[in-house]
Design an enzyme around this catalytic site. Structure first.
Site, mmCIF file in Angstrom:
data_model
loop_
_atom_site.group_PDB
_atom_site.id
_atom_site.type_symbol
_atom_site.label_atom_id
_atom_site.label_comp_id
_atom_site.label_asym_id
_atom_site.label_seq_id
_atom_site.Cartn_x
_atom_site.Cartn_y
_atom_site.Cartn_z
ATOM 1 N N PHE A 118 57.517 49.693 37.680
ATOM 2 C CA PHE A 118 58.464 48.672 37.237
ATOM 3 C C PHE A 118 59.461 49.212 36.230
ATOM 4 C CE2 PHE A 118 56.705 45.097 39.390
ATOM 5 C CZ PHE A 118 55.380 45.470 39.620
ATOM 6 N N CYS A 162 54.762 24.384 52.182
ATOM 7 C CA CYS A 162 53.388 23.876 52.347
ATOM 8 C C CYS A 162 53.385 22.871 53.492
ATOM 9 C CB CYS A 162 52.902 23.212 51.066
ATOM 10 S SG CYS A 162 51.278 22.451 51.259
ATOM 11 N N CYS A 191 50.275 26.837 47.231
ATOM 12 C CA CYS A 191 51.105 25.655 46.963
ATOM 13 C C CYS A 191 50.750 25.174 45.560
ATOM 14 C CB CYS A 191 50.807 24.541 47.970
ATOM 15 S SG CYS A 191 51.653 23.006 47.542
ATOM 16 N N ASP A 195 49.225 45.161 44.880
ATOM 17 C CA ASP A 195 49.428 45.919 46.124
ATOM 18 C C ASP A 195 48.178 46.068 46.987
ATOM 19 O OD1 ASP A 195 49.695 48.940 44.088
ATOM 20 O OD2 ASP A 195 47.905 47.923 44.868
ATOM 21 N N ALA A 224 50.907 50.062 37.515
ATOM 22 C CA ALA A 224 51.738 50.523 38.636
ATOM 23 C C ALA A 224 51.692 52.028 38.827
ATOM 24 C CB ALA A 224 53.178 50.070 38.405
ATOM 25 N N THR A 284 49.674 52.669 33.125
ATOM 26 C CA THR A 284 50.358 51.457 32.677
ATOM 27 C C THR A 284 51.105 51.743 31.381
ATOM 28 O OG1 THR A 284 50.104 49.123 32.063
ATOM 29 C CG2 THR A 284 48.278 50.587 31.474
ATOM 30 N N SER A 285 52.264 51.096 31.216
ATOM 31 C CA SER A 285 53.091 51.332 30.018
ATOM 32 C C SER A 285 52.565 50.537 28.825
ATOM 33 C CB SER A 285 54.534 50.909 30.312
ATOM 34 O OG SER A 285 54.568 49.552 30.735
ATOM 35 N N GLN A 342 46.568 45.385 37.213
ATOM 36 C CA GLN A 342 47.765 44.563 37.071
ATOM 37 C C GLN A 342 48.554 44.563 38.378
ATOM 38 O OE1 GLN A 342 49.743 45.415 32.962
ATOM 39 N NE2 GLN A 342 48.379 47.127 33.389
ATOM 40 N N HIS A 382 47.079 40.013 37.839
ATOM 41 C CA HIS A 382 48.377 39.371 38.153
ATOM 42 C C HIS A 382 48.391 38.776 39.555
ATOM 43 C CE1 HIS A 382 50.462 42.022 34.917
ATOM 44 N NE2 HIS A 382 50.146 40.849 34.429
HETATM 45 N N1 APR Z 1 50.155 59.012 37.418
HETATM 46 C C1 APR Z 1 49.873 58.430 36.209
HETATM 47 N N2 APR Z 1 50.725 57.599 35.527
HETATM 48 C C2 APR Z 1 51.918 57.374 36.094
HETATM 49 C C3 APR Z 1 52.310 57.958 37.342
HETATM 50 C C4 APR Z 1 51.356 58.803 38.000
HETATM 51 N N3 APR Z 1 51.627 59.384 39.168
HETATM 52 N N4 APR Z 1 53.573 57.543 37.644
HETATM 53 C C5 APR Z 1 53.964 56.714 36.629
HETATM 54 N N5 APR Z 1 52.979 56.614 35.697
HETATM 55 C C6 APR Z 1 52.977 55.797 34.480
HETATM 56 C C7 APR Z 1 54.316 55.715 33.749
HETATM 57 O O1 APR Z 1 54.440 56.780 32.822
HETATM 58 C C8 APR Z 1 54.218 54.346 33.053
HETATM 59 O O2 APR Z 1 53.613 54.474 31.767
HETATM 60 O O3 APR Z 1 52.699 54.471 34.885
HETATM 61 C C9 APR Z 1 53.286 53.538 33.964
HETATM 62 C C10 APR Z 1 53.970 52.434 34.771
HETATM 63 O O4 APR Z 1 54.449 51.493 33.852
HETATM 64 P P1 APR Z 1 55.193 50.155 34.353
HETATM 65 O O5 APR Z 1 56.176 50.489 35.395
HETATM 66 O O6 APR Z 1 55.658 49.443 33.131
HETATM 67 O O7 APR Z 1 54.039 49.351 35.100
HETATM 68 P P2 APR Z 1 52.886 48.427 34.489
HETATM 69 O O8 APR Z 1 52.474 48.888 33.140
HETATM 70 O O9 APR Z 1 51.834 48.320 35.515
HETATM 71 O O10 APR Z 1 53.657 47.012 34.373
HETATM 72 C C11 APR Z 1 52.926 45.889 33.980
HETATM 73 O O11 APR Z 1 54.818 44.494 34.383
HETATM 74 O O12 APR Z 1 56.587 43.990 35.645
HETATM 75 C C12 APR Z 1 55.340 43.577 35.335
HETATM 76 O O13 APR Z 1 53.821 42.332 36.640
HETATM 77 C C13 APR Z 1 54.403 43.590 36.536
HETATM 78 O O14 APR Z 1 52.084 44.292 36.615
HETATM 79 C C14 APR Z 1 53.365 44.634 36.153
HETATM 80 C C15 APR Z 1 53.440 44.647 34.650
#
Ligand code: APR
Length: 245
Positions: free
Chosen positions: A34, A146, A126, A103, A23, A187-188, A100, A118
């Site tokens: 998220f 459906c 359906c 969008d 994200a 991603t976290s 993941q 995802h």
């Molecule tokens: N540039 C780089 N990294 C960024 C930025 C940015 N501008 N803004 C935020 N981040 C980092 C944050 O520090 C965090 O580590 O992006 C990460 C977003 O983490 P999450 O919100 O946990 O998103 P994600 O890891 O994609 O979540 C995984 O969780 O809720 C489910 O299905 C959903 O695909 C999603 C999955």
């Protein structure tokens, strides 16, 4: 040597680079992440996105899905980070991208070889007959059904409690096993089974570059080059270092 120079050097040396995005790469396009500050799960209870809740309360669920996903995504555009990855793929530096995110912004930026781990927010599915439908053919102000089975259609993205599609999992594992360089962006690393993928590449000997505003679950475990900051700024710097503008 600066971290950007090290990253560019690894990308130039690599024979098979794969990207893994979350994200964070879309935050600069106005799509909320998220977790963390302003994260969706700070405002909404994630259990409302359990698959069981969806089939028990399709109307309530669709009202929420519409509000926090479709209404939010409908006018969003790719940012420099998405375009930089499409450029790196076009120039042959990146072989594939696993996201993941649901969008569609990697598609809109022109990336080609994308695994949507995802799912996506373009189609409805359906789960009774397996048919898929274009979202634009339905009015989402109430739960769509459906036309054949008369059961609620769900967005073609993965809800909590749902399995990853078999071919998607297989393709992702294959990429993790074949890559010699993995670039993790925004991603976290907290959500499984997606979070199993990067350690798989590491175990196979791949080098790991990470771009994130903060440390993730991977940073002090498997990452070789950590670039702290915004995805778009850092990818632009890497493009310049590769003279790939
Ligand atoms: N540039 C780089 N990294 C960024 C930025 C940015 N501008 N803004 C935020 N981040 C980092 C944050 O520090 C965090 O580590 O992006 C990460 C977003 O983490 P999450 O919100 O946990 O998103 P994600 O890891 O994609 O979540 C995984 O969780 O809720 C489910 O299905 C959903 O695909 C999603 C999955």
């Amino acid at each position: 040597m600066s971290q950007v120079k090290r990253a560019a050097y690894l990308i130039k040396q690599s024979k098979f680079t794969v990207c893994f995005t979350g994200a964070g790469i879309s935050v600069e396009s106005g799509v909320p992440s998220f977790r963390g500050e302003d994260g969706l799960w700070e405002k909404y209870d994630p259990s409302l996105f359990e698959i069981d809740y969806f089939y028990k309360h399709p109307d309530k669920s669709w009202a929420l899905i519409n509000k926090i996903f479709f209404e939010v995504l409908k006018d969003k555009k790719p940012n420099k980070a998405h375009f930089a990855l499409a450029k790196l793929e076009e120039l042959g530096y990146i072989k594939a991208l696993i996201t993941q995110n649901i969008d569609n912004l990697h598609y809109l930026a022109g990336s080609k070889n994308i695994v949507e781990y995802h799912g996506n927010s373009r189609m409805l599915v359906c789960r009774n007959c397996g048919r898929k439908f274009n979202i634009s053919d339905f009015d989402l102000s109430s739960a769509p059904y459906c036309p054949y089975c008369k059961v609620p259609l769900k967005p073609d993205f993965i809800f909590f409690g749902e399995m990853i599609q078999k071919e998607v999992q297989e393709k992702s594992e294959q990429l993790m096993n074949n890559c010699d360089l993995l670039i993790i962006i925004g991603t976290s690393g907290l959500v499984y089974p997606a979070a199993f993928l990067p350690p798989m590449a590491k175990k196979k000997g791949a080098k790991i570059i990470e771009i994130n505003k903060t440390f993730s679950e991977y940073t002090d475990k498997i990452v070789d080059v950590f670039l702290e900051g915004s995805a778009s700024e850092i990818l632009e710097e890497i493009l310049s270092e590769l003279n790939a503008h």
